[in-house]
Design a protein around this motif. Structure first.
Motif, PDB file in Angstrom:
ATOM      1  N   VAL A 183      -0.343   5.947  -6.711  1.00  0.00           N
ATOM      2  CA  VAL A 183       0.143   5.741  -4.969  1.00  0.00           C
ATOM      3  C   VAL A 183       1.110   4.641  -5.525  1.00  0.00           C
ATOM      4  O   VAL A 183       0.935   3.562  -5.893  1.00  0.00           O
ATOM      5  N   ALA A 184       2.901   4.858  -5.316  1.00  0.00           N
ATOM      6  CA  ALA A 184       3.614   3.823  -5.082  1.00  0.00           C
ATOM      7  C   ALA A 184       4.236   3.711  -3.974  1.00  0.00           C
ATOM      8  O   ALA A 184       3.847   4.660  -3.237  1.00  0.00           O
ATOM      9  N   MET A 185       4.202   2.747  -3.757  1.00  0.00           N
ATOM     10  CA  MET A 185       3.907   2.293  -2.314  1.00  0.00           C
ATOM     11  C   MET A 185       5.828   2.739  -0.979  1.00  0.00           C
ATOM     12  O   MET A 185       4.914   3.231  -0.270  1.00  0.00           O
ATOM     13  N   ASP A 186       6.424   2.778  -2.365  1.00  0.00           N
ATOM     14  CA  ASP A 186       7.549   3.778  -1.151  1.00  0.00           C
ATOM     15  C   ASP A 186       6.859   4.897  -1.128  1.00  0.00           C
ATOM     16  O   ASP A 186       7.490   5.645   0.406  1.00  0.00           O
ATOM     17  N   SER A 187       6.543   5.513  -1.755  1.00  0.00           N
ATOM     18  CA  SER A 187       5.689   7.472  -1.579  1.00  0.00           C
ATOM     19  C   SER A 187       5.117   6.806  -0.537  1.00  0.00           C
ATOM     20  O   SER A 187       4.671   8.284   0.325  1.00  0.00           O
ATOM     21  N   LEU A 188       3.922   5.979  -0.126  1.00  0.00           N
ATOM     22  CA  LEU A 188       2.917   5.846   0.569  1.00  0.00           C
ATOM     23  C   LEU A 188       3.433   5.821   2.003  1.00  0.00           C
ATOM     24  O   LEU A 188       2.954   6.610   2.877  1.00  0.00           O
ATOM     25  N   PHE A 189       4.127   4.615   1.851  1.00  0.00           N
ATOM     26  CA  PHE A 189       4.886   4.460   3.348  1.00  0.00           C
ATOM     27  C   PHE A 189       5.839   5.846   3.766  1.00  0.00           C
ATOM     28  O   PHE A 189       5.557   6.400   5.370  1.00  0.00           O
ATOM     29  N   ASP A 190       6.536   6.600   3.045  1.00  0.00           N
ATOM     30  CA  ASP A 190       7.476   7.962   2.957  1.00  0.00           C
ATOM     31  C   ASP A 190       6.623   8.728   3.502  1.00  0.00           C
ATOM     32  O   ASP A 190       6.957   9.916   4.749  1.00  0.00           O
ATOM     33  N   ALA A 215      -0.066  -2.851   8.954  1.00  0.00           N
ATOM     34  CA  ALA A 215      -1.528  -1.970   8.889  1.00  0.00           C
ATOM     35  C   ALA A 215      -3.002  -2.107   8.502  1.00  0.00           C
ATOM     36  O   ALA A 215      -3.004  -3.405   6.899  1.00  0.00           O
ATOM     37  N   GLU A 216      -3.868  -2.324   9.387  1.00  0.00           N
ATOM     38  CA  GLU A 216      -4.942  -2.442   8.825  1.00  0.00           C
ATOM     39  C   GLU A 216      -5.769  -0.809   8.260  1.00  0.00           C
ATOM     40  O   GLU A 216      -5.509   0.125   8.900  1.00  0.00           O
ATOM     41  N   MET A 217      -6.021  -1.318   7.149  1.00  0.00           N
ATOM     42  CA  MET A 217      -7.063   0.119   6.685  1.00  0.00           C
ATOM     43  C   MET A 217      -8.845  -0.027   6.501  1.00  0.00           C
ATOM     44  O   MET A 217      -9.468  -1.246   6.348  1.00  0.00           O
ATOM     45  N   VAL A 218      -9.512   1.293   7.446  1.00  0.00           N
ATOM     46  CA  VAL A 218     -10.738   1.064   7.552  1.00  0.00           C
ATOM     47  C   VAL A 218     -11.102   1.952   5.437  1.00  0.00           C
ATOM     48  O   VAL A 218     -10.408   3.148   5.822  1.00  0.00           O
ATOM     49  N   GLU A 219     -12.267   1.284   4.797  1.00  0.00           N
ATOM     50  CA  GLU A 219     -12.508   2.192   3.962  1.00  0.00           C
ATOM     51  C   GLU A 219     -14.054   2.895   3.996  1.00  0.00           C
ATOM     52  O   GLU A 219     -14.581   2.617   4.914  1.00  0.00           O
ATOM     53  N   VAL A 239      -6.091  -1.032  -4.221  1.00  0.00           N
ATOM     54  CA  VAL A 239      -4.716  -0.641  -4.119  1.00  0.00           C
ATOM     55  C   VAL A 239      -3.844  -0.257  -2.707  1.00  0.00           C
ATOM     56  O   VAL A 239      -2.614  -0.874  -3.246  1.00  0.00           O
ATOM     57  N   VAL A 240      -4.566   1.185  -2.624  1.00  0.00           N
ATOM     58  CA  VAL A 240      -3.935   1.240  -1.353  1.00  0.00           C
ATOM     59  C   VAL A 240      -3.999   0.344  -0.047  1.00  0.00           C
ATOM     60  O   VAL A 240      -2.685  -0.340   0.618  1.00  0.00           O
ATOM     61  N   LYS A 241      -5.096  -0.526   0.080  1.00  0.00           N
ATOM     62  CA  LYS A 241      -5.210  -1.171   0.995  1.00  0.00           C
ATOM     63  C   LYS A 241      -3.901  -2.704   1.160  1.00  0.00           C
ATOM     64  O   LYS A 241      -3.646  -2.996   1.634  1.00  0.00           O
ATOM     65  N   ASP A 242      -3.997  -2.856  -0.258  1.00  0.00           N
ATOM     66  CA  ASP A 242      -3.160  -4.366  -0.735  1.00  0.00           C
ATOM     67  C   ASP A 242      -1.325  -3.889   0.065  1.00  0.00           C
ATOM     68  O   ASP A 242      -0.260  -4.361   0.441  1.00  0.00           O
ATOM     69  N   LEU A 274      -7.672   5.353   8.133  1.00  0.00           N
ATOM     70  CA  LEU A 274      -8.758   5.241   7.422  1.00  0.00           C
ATOM     71  C   LEU A 274      -8.358   5.518   5.225  1.00  0.00           C
ATOM     72  O   LEU A 274      -7.303   7.366   5.118  1.00  0.00           O
ATOM     73  N   PHE A 275      -8.667   5.191   4.976  1.00  0.00           N
ATOM     74  CA  PHE A 275      -9.348   5.783   3.510  1.00  0.00           C
ATOM     75  C   PHE A 275     -10.391   5.951   2.819  1.00  0.00           C
ATOM     76  O   PHE A 275     -11.564   5.443   2.480  1.00  0.00           O
ATOM     77  N   ILE A 276     -10.525   7.688   2.430  1.00  0.00           N
ATOM     78  CA  ILE A 276     -11.526   8.776   2.141  1.00  0.00           C
ATOM     79  C   ILE A 276     -11.738   8.264   0.775  1.00  0.00           C
ATOM     80  O   ILE A 276     -10.510   9.538   0.639  1.00  0.00           O
ATOM     81  N   GLU A 277     -12.574   7.474   0.202  1.00  0.00           N
ATOM     82  CA  GLU A 277     -12.062   7.225  -1.763  1.00  0.00           C
ATOM     83  C   GLU A 277     -13.413   6.657  -2.364  1.00  0.00           C
ATOM     84  O   GLU A 277     -14.182   5.650  -1.770  1.00  0.00           O
ATOM     85  N   ASP A 278     -13.915   8.044  -3.137  1.00  0.00           N
ATOM     86  CA  ASP A 278     -15.026   7.028  -3.567  1.00  0.00           C
ATOM     87  C   ASP A 278     -14.410   6.049  -4.929  1.00  0.00           C
ATOM     88  O   ASP A 278     -15.510   4.691  -5.520  1.00  0.00           O
ATOM     89  N   ASP A 279     -13.713   6.288  -5.840  1.00  0.00           N
ATOM     90  CA  ASP A 279     -12.865   4.784  -6.000  1.00  0.00           C
ATOM     91  C   ASP A 279     -12.772   3.450  -5.395  1.00  0.00           C
ATOM     92  O   ASP A 279     -11.516   3.460  -5.384  1.00  0.00           O
ATOM     93  N   PRO A 280     -13.396   2.549  -5.791  1.00  0.00           N
ATOM     94  CA  PRO A 280     -12.987   1.225  -4.976  1.00  0.00           C
ATOM     95  C   PRO A 280     -11.590   1.025  -5.450  1.00  0.00           C
ATOM     96  O   PRO A 280     -10.759  -0.156  -4.663  1.00  0.00           O
TER      97      PRO A 280
END
Length: 128
Positions: A106-113, A25-29, A15-18, A4-10
């Motif tokens: 957010v960078a992809m490698d940082s997110l996954f790490d 992974a499945e992301m719910v907004e 970006v994080v969903k991509d 789940l990503f709680i974020e007001d900026d679409p």
């Protein structure tokens, strides 16, 4: 993995969903904290990403409300994702219930790490 990503900026959500799509992974907004809290009530998640600065209820209050639950969801892995760089921010987030803090952009490698590290610390399976 369901996140789940709680974020007001679409755009930030997109970006994080991509990035999470790449990992399968499945992301719910949720566009605000009340919607995020409602999603937690209705669904099960492996990780929750929370922005701090949102209109109405901010991310700190959302963290506190999740941790104050009287069920297993109070122990959800919570990662703050923020552009705020206040000196004491990380400590305040941890005190409010966050497991970790990430800074935008957010960078992809940082997110996954970060997700992997939080799940490993909690003894969960790392699926990313």
């Amino acid at each position: 993995m369901k996140i789940l990503f709680i974020e007001d900026d679409p755009m930030n959500r997109r970006v994080v969903k991509d990035m999470l799509d790449v990992a399968g992974a499945e992301m719910v907004e949720a566009a605000d904290a009340p919607a995020g809290l409602a999603a937690i009530e209705q669904q099960d998640f492996d990780v929750v990403l929370v922005d701090l600065r949102m209109p109405g209820m901010d991310g700190m209050e959302a963290l506190r409300r999740i941790r104050a639950r009287d069920d297993a969801k109070a122990q959800l892995p919570l990662i703050v994702v923020t552009a705020d760089t206040a000196v004491d921010l990380r400590q305040r987030c941890l005190e409010a219930g966050a497991d970790e803090v990430m800074f935008k952009p957010v960078a992809m490698d940082s997110l996954f790490d970060t997700i992997g590290r939080v799940l490993a610390t909690r003894g969960g399976d790392i699926i990313l």
